[in-house]
Design a protein around this motif. Structure first.
Motif, PDB file in Angstrom:
ATOM      1  N   HIS A  18       4.405 -26.561 -64.778  1.00 64.01           N
ATOM      2  CA  HIS A  18       3.514 -26.535 -64.642  1.00 64.01           C
ATOM      3  C   HIS A  18       3.060 -27.122 -66.189  1.00 64.01           C
ATOM      4  CE1 HIS A  18      -0.393 -25.665 -63.284  1.00 64.01           C
ATOM      5  NE2 HIS A  18      -1.000 -25.433 -64.451  1.00 64.01           N
ATOM      6  N   GLU A  23      -9.208 -29.041 -59.457  1.00 70.79           N
ATOM      7  CA  GLU A  23      -9.672 -29.806 -58.130  1.00 70.79           C
ATOM      8  C   GLU A  23     -11.131 -29.686 -58.025  1.00 70.79           C
ATOM      9  OE1 GLU A  23      -8.339 -26.599 -58.616  1.00 70.79           O
ATOM     10  OE2 GLU A  23      -6.411 -26.676 -57.611  1.00 70.79           O
ATOM     11  N   ASN A 119       3.911 -19.861 -68.017  1.00 72.16           N
ATOM     12  CA  ASN A 119       2.622 -19.524 -67.504  1.00 72.16           C
ATOM     13  C   ASN A 119       2.958 -20.191 -65.578  1.00 72.16           C
ATOM     14  OD1 ASN A 119       0.847 -20.054 -69.744  1.00 72.16           O
ATOM     15  ND2 ASN A 119       1.447 -21.744 -69.949  1.00 72.16           N
ATOM     16  N   MET A 120       1.577 -19.324 -65.126  1.00 67.78           N
ATOM     17  CA  MET A 120       2.155 -19.822 -64.019  1.00 67.78           C
ATOM     18  C   MET A 120       1.095 -21.177 -63.461  1.00 67.78           C
ATOM     19  SD  MET A 120       1.091 -15.946 -62.444  1.00 67.78           S
ATOM     20  CE  MET A 120       0.836 -16.132 -60.722  1.00 67.78           C
ATOM     21  N   ARG A 121       0.959 -21.254 -62.109  1.00 66.45           N
ATOM     22  CA  ARG A 121       0.220 -22.749 -61.742  1.00 66.45           C
ATOM     23  C   ARG A 121      -1.066 -21.965 -61.447  1.00 66.45           C
ATOM     24  NH1 ARG A 121       2.355 -26.189 -56.109  1.00 66.45           N
ATOM     25  NH2 ARG A 121      -0.025 -26.899 -56.796  1.00 66.45           N
ATOM     26  N   ALA A 144      -7.536 -21.108 -56.675  1.00 66.49           N
ATOM     27  CA  ALA A 144      -8.979 -21.361 -56.195  1.00 66.49           C
ATOM     28  C   ALA A 144      -8.655 -22.907 -56.081  1.00 66.49           C
ATOM     29  CB  ALA A 144     -10.328 -20.998 -57.267  1.00 66.49           C
ATOM     30  N   MET A 147     -14.135 -26.590 -54.992  1.00 63.86           N
ATOM     31  CA  MET A 147     -15.525 -26.407 -55.176  1.00 63.86           C
ATOM     32  C   MET A 147     -15.891 -27.177 -56.825  1.00 63.86           C
ATOM     33  SD  MET A 147     -12.579 -24.034 -56.721  1.00 63.86           S
ATOM     34  CE  MET A 147     -11.621 -24.466 -58.297  1.00 63.86           C
ATOM     35  N   LEU A 177     -15.649 -22.383 -61.113  1.00 61.31           N
ATOM     36  CA  LEU A 177     -14.617 -22.062 -61.027  1.00 61.31           C
ATOM     37  C   LEU A 177     -14.941 -19.817 -60.879  1.00 61.31           C
ATOM     38  CD1 LEU A 177     -10.413 -22.422 -61.013  1.00 61.31           C
ATOM     39  CD2 LEU A 177     -11.569 -20.038 -61.094  1.00 61.31           C
ATOM     40  N   TRP A 193      -7.435 -16.740 -69.593  1.00 66.91           N
ATOM     41  CA  TRP A 193      -7.536 -17.479 -70.991  1.00 66.91           C
ATOM     42  C   TRP A 193      -6.917 -18.665 -70.685  1.00 66.91           C
ATOM     43  CZ3 TRP A 193      -6.058 -12.481 -71.731  1.00 66.91           C
ATOM     44  CH2 TRP A 193      -4.475 -12.229 -71.660  1.00 66.91           C
ATOM     45  N   ASP A 195      -4.055 -21.882 -71.380  1.00 66.32           N
ATOM     46  CA  ASP A 195      -2.709 -22.465 -72.132  1.00 66.32           C
ATOM     47  C   ASP A 195      -3.017 -23.184 -72.959  1.00 66.32           C
ATOM     48  OD1 ASP A 195      -3.602 -24.397 -69.820  1.00 66.32           O
ATOM     49  OD2 ASP A 195      -1.662 -23.695 -68.224  1.00 66.32           O
ATOM     50  N   GLY A 224      -1.262 -18.617 -71.144  1.00 69.88           N
ATOM     51  CA  GLY A 224      -2.398 -18.859 -71.117  1.00 69.88           C
ATOM     52  C   GLY A 224      -2.439 -18.094 -69.283  1.00 69.88           C
ATOM     53  N   ARG A 226      -4.947 -17.055 -65.147  1.00 64.21           N
ATOM     54  CA  ARG A 226      -5.892 -16.521 -65.354  1.00 64.21           C
ATOM     55  C   ARG A 226      -5.616 -14.844 -63.497  1.00 64.21           C
ATOM     56  NH1 ARG A 226      -8.586 -21.294 -65.249  1.00 64.21           N
ATOM     57  NH2 ARG A 226     -10.858 -21.208 -64.889  1.00 64.21           N
ATOM     58  N   PHE A 228      -6.703 -12.406 -60.949  1.00 61.38           N
ATOM     59  CA  PHE A 228      -8.727 -12.356 -59.634  1.00 61.38           C
ATOM     60  C   PHE A 228      -8.090 -10.579 -58.950  1.00 61.38           C
ATOM     61  CE2 PHE A 228      -8.383 -17.259 -58.630  1.00 61.38           C
ATOM     62  CZ  PHE A 228      -8.649 -17.226 -59.637  1.00 61.38           C
TER      63      PHE A 228
HETATM   64  P1  AMP Z   1      -7.251 -23.840 -67.783  1.00 60.83           P
HETATM   65  O1  AMP Z   1      -8.407 -23.404 -68.192  1.00 60.83           O
HETATM   66  O2  AMP Z   1      -7.227 -24.936 -66.800  1.00 60.83           O
HETATM   67  O3  AMP Z   1      -5.875 -23.401 -69.252  1.00 60.83           O
HETATM   68  O4  AMP Z   1      -6.207 -22.373 -66.846  1.00 60.83           O
HETATM   69  C1  AMP Z   1      -5.205 -21.825 -67.055  1.00 60.83           C
HETATM   70  C2  AMP Z   1      -4.899 -21.327 -66.358  1.00 60.83           C
HETATM   71  O5  AMP Z   1      -4.958 -20.844 -65.843  1.00 60.83           O
HETATM   72  C3  AMP Z   1      -3.752 -22.418 -65.555  1.00 60.83           C
HETATM   73  O6  AMP Z   1      -2.098 -21.627 -65.911  1.00 60.83           O
HETATM   74  C4  AMP Z   1      -3.225 -21.303 -64.111  1.00 60.83           C
HETATM   75  O7  AMP Z   1      -2.546 -20.328 -64.720  1.00 60.83           O
HETATM   76  C5  AMP Z   1      -4.594 -20.437 -64.061  1.00 60.83           C
HETATM   77  N1  AMP Z   1      -6.028 -22.058 -62.890  1.00 60.83           N
HETATM   78  C6  AMP Z   1      -5.887 -23.211 -63.508  1.00 60.83           C
HETATM   79  N2  AMP Z   1      -6.904 -23.205 -62.466  1.00 60.83           N
HETATM   80  C7  AMP Z   1      -6.684 -22.421 -61.638  1.00 60.83           C
HETATM   81  C8  AMP Z   1      -7.257 -22.107 -60.320  1.00 60.83           C
HETATM   82  N3  AMP Z   1      -8.160 -23.428 -59.687  1.00 60.83           N
HETATM   83  N4  AMP Z   1      -7.392 -21.381 -59.137  1.00 60.83           N
HETATM   84  C9  AMP Z   1      -6.337 -20.104 -60.283  1.00 60.83           C
HETATM   85  N5  AMP Z   1      -5.816 -20.321 -61.220  1.00 60.83           N
HETATM   86  C10 AMP Z   1      -6.172 -21.393 -61.960  1.00 60.83           C
END
Ligand code: AMP
Length: 268
Positions: A18, A23, A119-121, A144, A147, A177, A193, A195, A224, A226, A228
């Motif tokens: 990733h 979005e 990191n997760m997606r 998510a 939005m 978000l 936080w 990534d 980094g 998220r 939920f």
């Molecule tokens: P970012 O704030 O864009 O650096 O994203 C940090 C982390 O939040 C990413 O590595 C994802 O694991 C997760 N993430 C980013 N966008 C989303 C989203 N739309 N929905 C859920 N998790 C997200």
């Protein structure tokens, strides 16, 4: 495309991992600009240029789009990421998350929440009581989607953030978000936080607002993510369906509260 809105989604990867994602929900007249911005993000990211980029458009009838409000925002100043993580655990507990679930989520994010410590997606779904993870795919998690903020509300948001030194993509996008996440029936809080290695701030969002913590990870750290937090016994299928398939356009701002220093116990 004759529909009132277009959902634009970008996901990029680098060497099979990733890389970035975003979005948006825009009108047809903004589509080219929005697509360019998202492509730009994938091609000029501080973690390097993506080698695979997916850009997807979907028409969305305006009757499917709900209007909503941003959470109240407050910055909470902490001395370094250790204090930030202690503060995050406390804020999560104030929002109804158990101490154990809050700690488990902080620990998962700090070690890379995807299998192998990557990191997760998307986000973890964490049971707010037990701390157990409930997402079906621990590498992808749940994203998510659908939005955005209306052009008028965005102008007002930028005017409110600018004097606070916070008018940047990270904060604006995260607030939108978070508005969707905390409006999801069954979700009581979010922890995030970034990534991006140079962006060390993060936040806890809940019915108590968007509580921005000035440090949640050390500079240079590429991990980094998220979390939920879901109510025990809530329907995961309904939560995921709402997060991924409903549409929210933010048209109103919440309040902007004075910054404060965190005064809790860093060893808690
Ligand atoms: P970012 O704030 O864009 O650096 O994203 C940090 C982390 O939040 C990413 O590595 C994802 O694991 C997760 N993430 C980013 N966008 C989303 C989203 N739309 N929905 C859920 N998790 C997200």
């Amino acid at each position: 495309m004759k529909e009132d809105f277009i959902s634009v989604r970008m996901h990029s990867s680098l060497h099979g991992n990733h890389h970035s994602g975003a979005e948006r929900l825009c009108g047809e007249e903004e589509l080219e600009d929005v697509s360019r911005q998202l492509l730009q993000r994938a091609l000029s990211h501080e973690r390097g240029q993506a080698d695979k980029v997916f850009l997807r458009f979907d028409s969305v009838p305006s009757r499917s789009v709900c209007h909503g409000c941003l959470p109240d925002m407050q910055t909470i100043e902490v001395d370094g990421y250790r204090e930030g993580r202690a503060a995050a655990r406390e804020l999560l507990q104030d929002a109804g998350v158990s101490a154990c679930a809050a700690s488990m989520a902080v620990n998962s994010l700090s070690g890379g929440a995807a299998p192998g410590g990557a990191n997760m997606r998307g986000a973890m779904l964490v049971d707010a009581e037990t701390g157990l993870r409930r997402e079906s795919d621990p590498a992808r998690g749940v994203r998510a989607k659908g939005m955005d903020i209306s052009p008028d509300a965005e102008k007002m948001l930028r005017m409110a953030l600018e004097p606070r030194g916070l008018d940047n993509d990270h904060v604006r996008e995260a607030m939108v978000l978070a508005a969707k996440v905390i409006s999801t029936p069954g979700i009581i809080a979010e922890l995030c936080w970034s990534d991006d290695p140079s962006y060390t701030a993060g936040y806890v969002a809940s019915a108590n607002g968007y509580q921005r913590l000035t440090h949640l990870k050390p500079a240079g750290d590429e991990l980094g993510g998220r979390a939920f937090f879901v109510r025990p016994q809530s329907s995961l299928a309904e939560i995921v369906d709402y997060l991924e398939n409903s549409f929210l356009l933010v048209t109103e701002l919440g309040r902007f509260l004075e910054s404060r220093r965190w005064t809790g116990d860093p060893d808690e």
